[in-house]
Motif scaffolding. Structure first.
Motif, PDB file in Angstrom:
ATOM      1  N   HIS A  19     -13.848  36.417 -65.821  1.00  0.00           N
ATOM      2  CA  HIS A  19     -13.854  35.621 -67.050  1.00  0.00           C
ATOM      3  C   HIS A  19     -13.148  34.286 -66.836  1.00  0.00           C
ATOM      4  O   HIS A  19     -13.636  33.236 -67.284  1.00  0.00           O
ATOM      5  N   LEU A  20     -12.010  34.297 -66.162  1.00  0.00           N
ATOM      6  CA  LEU A  20     -11.286  33.052 -65.907  1.00  0.00           C
ATOM      7  C   LEU A  20     -12.157  32.046 -65.171  1.00  0.00           C
ATOM      8  O   LEU A  20     -12.256  30.872 -65.563  1.00  0.00           O
ATOM      9  N   ARG A  21     -12.796  32.498 -64.096  1.00  0.00           N
ATOM     10  CA  ARG A  21     -13.601  31.567 -63.293  1.00  0.00           C
ATOM     11  C   ARG A  21     -14.778  31.009 -64.088  1.00  0.00           C
ATOM     12  O   ARG A  21     -15.130  29.828 -63.941  1.00  0.00           O
ATOM     13  N   ASN A  22     -15.381  31.812 -64.915  1.00  0.00           N
ATOM     14  CA  ASN A  22     -16.550  31.348 -65.660  1.00  0.00           C
ATOM     15  C   ASN A  22     -16.172  30.456 -66.832  1.00  0.00           C
ATOM     16  O   ASN A  22     -16.892  29.497 -67.138  1.00  0.00           O
ATOM     17  N   ILE A  23     -15.069  30.745 -67.501  1.00  0.00           N
ATOM     18  CA  ILE A  23     -14.606  29.840 -68.560  1.00  0.00           C
ATOM     19  C   ILE A  23     -14.343  28.454 -67.980  1.00  0.00           C
ATOM     20  O   ILE A  23     -14.659  27.427 -68.599  1.00  0.00           O
ATOM     21  N   GLN A  24     -13.800  28.416 -66.764  1.00  0.00           N
ATOM     22  CA  GLN A  24     -13.477  27.130 -66.159  1.00  0.00           C
ATOM     23  C   GLN A  24     -14.726  26.331 -65.777  1.00  0.00           C
ATOM     24  O   GLN A  24     -14.631  25.127 -65.546  1.00  0.00           O
ATOM     25  N   LEU A  25     -15.875  26.969 -65.723  1.00  0.00           N
ATOM     26  CA  LEU A  25     -17.124  26.248 -65.458  1.00  0.00           C
ATOM     27  C   LEU A  25     -17.677  25.562 -66.709  1.00  0.00           C
ATOM     28  O   LEU A  25     -18.589  24.737 -66.601  1.00  0.00           O
ATOM     29  N   LEU A  26     -17.146  25.906 -67.867  1.00  0.00           N
ATOM     30  CA  LEU A  26     -17.599  25.312 -69.123  1.00  0.00           C
ATOM     31  C   LEU A  26     -16.866  24.015 -69.402  1.00  0.00           C
ATOM     32  O   LEU A  26     -15.682  23.866 -69.059  1.00  0.00           O
ATOM     33  N   ALA A  27     -17.552  23.093 -70.051  1.00  0.00           N
ATOM     34  CA  ALA A  27     -16.899  21.849 -70.468  1.00  0.00           C
ATOM     35  C   ALA A  27     -15.996  22.119 -71.667  1.00  0.00           C
ATOM     36  O   ALA A  27     -16.256  23.013 -72.474  1.00  0.00           O
ATOM     37  N   ASP A  28     -14.937  21.349 -71.779  1.00  0.00           N
ATOM     38  CA  ASP A  28     -14.058  21.359 -72.951  1.00  0.00           C
ATOM     39  C   ASP A  28     -13.454  22.741 -73.210  1.00  0.00           C
ATOM     40  O   ASP A  28     -13.424  23.226 -74.345  1.00  0.00           O
ATOM     41  N   THR A  29     -12.978  23.379 -72.157  1.00  0.00           N
ATOM     42  CA  THR A  29     -12.271  24.651 -72.310  1.00  0.00           C
ATOM     43  C   THR A  29     -10.990  24.607 -71.490  1.00  0.00           C
ATOM     44  O   THR A  29     -10.882  23.862 -70.498  1.00  0.00           O
ATOM     45  N   ARG A  30     -10.023  25.432 -71.908  1.00  0.00           N
ATOM     46  CA  ARG A  30      -8.758  25.494 -71.180  1.00  0.00           C
ATOM     47  C   ARG A  30      -8.195  26.900 -71.264  1.00  0.00           C
ATOM     48  O   ARG A  30      -8.159  27.498 -72.349  1.00  0.00           O
ATOM     49  N   ILE A  31      -7.784  27.455 -70.134  1.00  0.00           N
ATOM     50  CA  ILE A  31      -7.058  28.716 -70.128  1.00  0.00           C
ATOM     51  C   ILE A  31      -5.617  28.385 -70.490  1.00  0.00           C
ATOM     52  O   ILE A  31      -4.871  27.825 -69.679  1.00  0.00           O
ATOM     53  N   ALA A  32      -5.223  28.713 -71.702  1.00  0.00           N
ATOM     54  CA  ALA A  32      -3.907  28.315 -72.190  1.00  0.00           C
ATOM     55  C   ALA A  32      -2.849  29.384 -71.977  1.00  0.00           C
ATOM     56  O   ALA A  32      -1.681  29.072 -71.714  1.00  0.00           O
ATOM     57  N   ALA A  33      -3.216  30.665 -72.094  1.00  0.00           N
ATOM     58  CA  ALA A  33      -2.226  31.740 -72.075  1.00  0.00           C
ATOM     59  C   ALA A  33      -2.831  32.988 -71.447  1.00  0.00           C
ATOM     60  O   ALA A  33      -4.009  33.295 -71.667  1.00  0.00           O
TER      61      ALA A  33
END
Length: 376
Positions: A19-33
């Motif tokens: 999930h972390l790696r795929n969220i980072q492939l999206l524009a305008d997203t940030r793993i905050a916590a």
């Protein structure tokens, strides 16, 4: 909410890291916590998302200001309790990994969340979003002229190692028919556009994990089985599962048949498991076989290498997160609802009961609205 979606991640084992790696492939997203109680998993997650703030408890993570949504990727046994905790404290939009519960006694608790949660909940059924399976779902009705029979085969590798070997025991995972196969029961409901009325199964543990010991226990998860499901609209479906068949060219083989013809999706397993001496891993295929004129039409459905590198689900996790981000921004509703997740688990529990008792299990899930077919 700002233009950037701030994610809170609960659980960072193998699936959480995907999930972390795929969220980072999206524009305008940030793993905050991020919250994970295991030091090794926390370190692995920090390496993937070094800008995220690490928390030692779910309570602490929920106090972080500015979060827009949550992703639950903890062990199966924790999903329901964590949903309840979030509901009581800070009901943000949630993407929760399957299965959403693991025991028949938990159903009322899940229904209470379904009926009272104050934000959208999306159940992570990644198999819907594998490109060859998505194409299959979109074309099945037209290709078959009305689906009458559905066959799903998954011949794959054994369960992978997880923290504390939680997936080796039914009490933690819900059992193979719940943990592994809720994906396929979800696909059955989606492809048929109907609810199950009867489940018949034969399954057991034949090969895997029999020599393993954890304390004084031997794993009890099943590694093979057949399941037949009759549906309210007259369609029938079958699952053929074998988890000691990693030598197969295709991991998933799905076919639907009706009066007009047949459609198939062929999906390879994770590329990291493909033997290097065999060259390039196979490319997924969609095959249409009309009755008239006869003859199969084969189309390859390649997946972006960057998406394949981000996880083990043929790019599906990325496409799922694209759609979940639209939900978080208020532009769409969840495509996989908490009710969808519950129905898939109930089918898995029925399959396990049938295999244990040797009886067909009658179900009455039609009180809920029938599932919508995938858009074609």
């Amino acid at each position: 909410m700002t233009d950037t979606i701030n994610y809170g991640i609960i659980g960072c084992g193998m699936m959480g890291q995907e999930h972390l790696r795929n969220i980072q492939l999206l524009a305008d997203t940030r793993i905050a916590a991020i919250f994970d109680p295991d030091p090794a998993m926390k370190a692995a997650a920090s390496a993937i998302a070094p800008g995220a703030e690490m928390y030692d408890s779910l309570d602490a993570l929920l106090t972080r200001p500015g979060l827009d949504c949550l992703v639950i990727a903890s062990p199966n046994r924790d999903h329901l309790g964590q949903l309840e905790h979030i509901a009581q404290g800070r009901p943000l939009p949630v993407l929760v990994e399957k299965p959403v519960f693991t025991s028949p006694s938990d159903r009322a608790r899940l229904e209470a969340i379904r009926d009272g949660y104050g934000a959208p909940i999306w159940v992570a059924m990644e198999y819907r979003y594998m490109p060859p399976i998505a194409a299959f779902l979109g074309q099945a009705e037209a290709a078959t002229g009305g689906l009458k029979m559905l066959a799903i085969r998954e011949h794959r590798f054994p369960f992978l190692d997880k923290i504390g070997a939680w997936n080796r025991f039914n009490r933690n995972s819900g059992g193979t028919m719940v943990e592994k196969c809720c994906h396929f029961f979800d696909l059955m409901r989606l492809a048929t556009g109907s609810e199950p009325v009867r489940v018949m199964a034969s399954a057991g543990q034949a090969v895997n994990h029999l020599e393993e010991r954890y304390g004084d226990e031997t794993p009890d998860v099943w590694d093979n089985g057949f399941v037949i499901v009759d549906f309210h609209n007259g369609a029938r479906a079958m699952l053929d599962l074998c988890m000691f068949a990693e030598g197969s060219r295709w991991q998933e083989e799905i076919s639907a048949t009706g009066p007009r013809g047949k459609i198939e999706a062929l999906v390879p397993g994770p590329g990291r498991f493909w033997p290097a001496n065999l060259g390039v891993p196979p490319v997924p295929q969609l095959i249409l076989s009309p009755r008239n004129p006869k003859g199969p039409h084969v189309r390859e459905i390649p997946v972006d290498p960057a998406l394949l590198a981000a996880g083990d689900h043929n790019g599906a996790t990325f496409f799922q997160h694209q759609k979940f981000a639209e939900v978080v921004r208020g532009d769409a509703l969840p495509e996989v609802t908490l009710n969808d997740g519950m129905q898939a688990v109930l089918m898995g529990l029925a399959a396990q009961e049938s295999a244990l008792t040797g009886r067909a299990i009658n179900l009455n899930l039609t009180a809920q609205s029938e599932p919508a077919r995938a858009a074609g």
